[in-house]
Design a protein around this motif. Sequence first.
Motif: not given
Length: 359
Positions: A233-238
């Motif tokens: 999720h963090d990777a997608r948000e970045q």
Amino acid sequence: MSLIAPGSVIGILGGGQLGRMLAGAAERLGFDVDIYCPDTDAPATRVCRRHWQGAYDDGALLAEFAAACDVVTLEFENIPVGAVSVIEASGTPLHPGQRSLSLSQDRGDEKAFLNSIGVATADYRLIDDNTDIAPALVELGAPSLLKTRREGYDGKGQAWIRSPADIESAWKSVGMAPCILEAAVPFEREISVLVARSSNGETKTWAPPHNVHLDGILSTSTVPSGLPADVEHDAREQAIMLVDALGHVGVLALEFFVLPDGRLLANEFAPRVHNSGHWTPEACQTGQFEQHIRAICGWPLGDTRRLFDAEMVNLIGDAGLVTPDHLEPGDVLTLYGKREARPGRKMGHITRRLNPRKD
């Protein structure tokens, strides 16, 4: 942005395999495709309506090409920015624009921009000549990786410096060109996020694949990645943060190193469809090539849900001579139409559809 209707002409700058696969997706959606590239027999030039053969600094021909198209896009990031300027000046819509392209062409500018929007990268120093390397190595520690600022790909233009004794040979091996020196990253694995953004700011991402490289070239991309949901999720948000900051329209790939504690460090981004997303057409409701066409034409973005777990295997060199007899049930073969297999050359890929998704 007005909708580009089926029957219109999509222009693609660049004639490689990504252009060929974009052309196939455009054809399925009812578009004609023109290809502009200097090569006489590039893969994409044999599947298009018209091949405009010319240099990227031929302003008159580029303007004529733009006038023949309803929208223009690009298939690789080493298109000269000057060529993009000609297209933009013609009034024909071009996606993505100069900002995404120019930042991705210089590793120093790219990392500075990522850091400026809150996307962390490995620590690095700018290197203008070999006298800059020794003090930078003291600050970053050995080993560190010397990378050319421009035009490096698939492990080219890179050299490890493990001690001051390596400085001279490393500098010569990268062509004595402006570089960055990057601190070594003790990563646990590599992933990438493919993200699409439309002109009205709608975004869609795909599941991040676990990427394995051999000799600097992508070997496999596998989904699911095996990472915790919060890391993905963090990777997608970045990645979404990046395309929004760029005002990017189309597909973009952001590569990450994943540290043992789950922290993410961005490696680089490509403002285009990407090798690590080649599994998406066979394993997802909407693949990266169709999505890129949708985005640049002002259409609503498609559903990116994953229908299968999957593994993409690159066919490098002689492995690109594979025949259907070598495939397993569930495998989908894509060959790029290149006339000659050479060591290190990407000739095609296989997507292995594994477990069907039930969610």
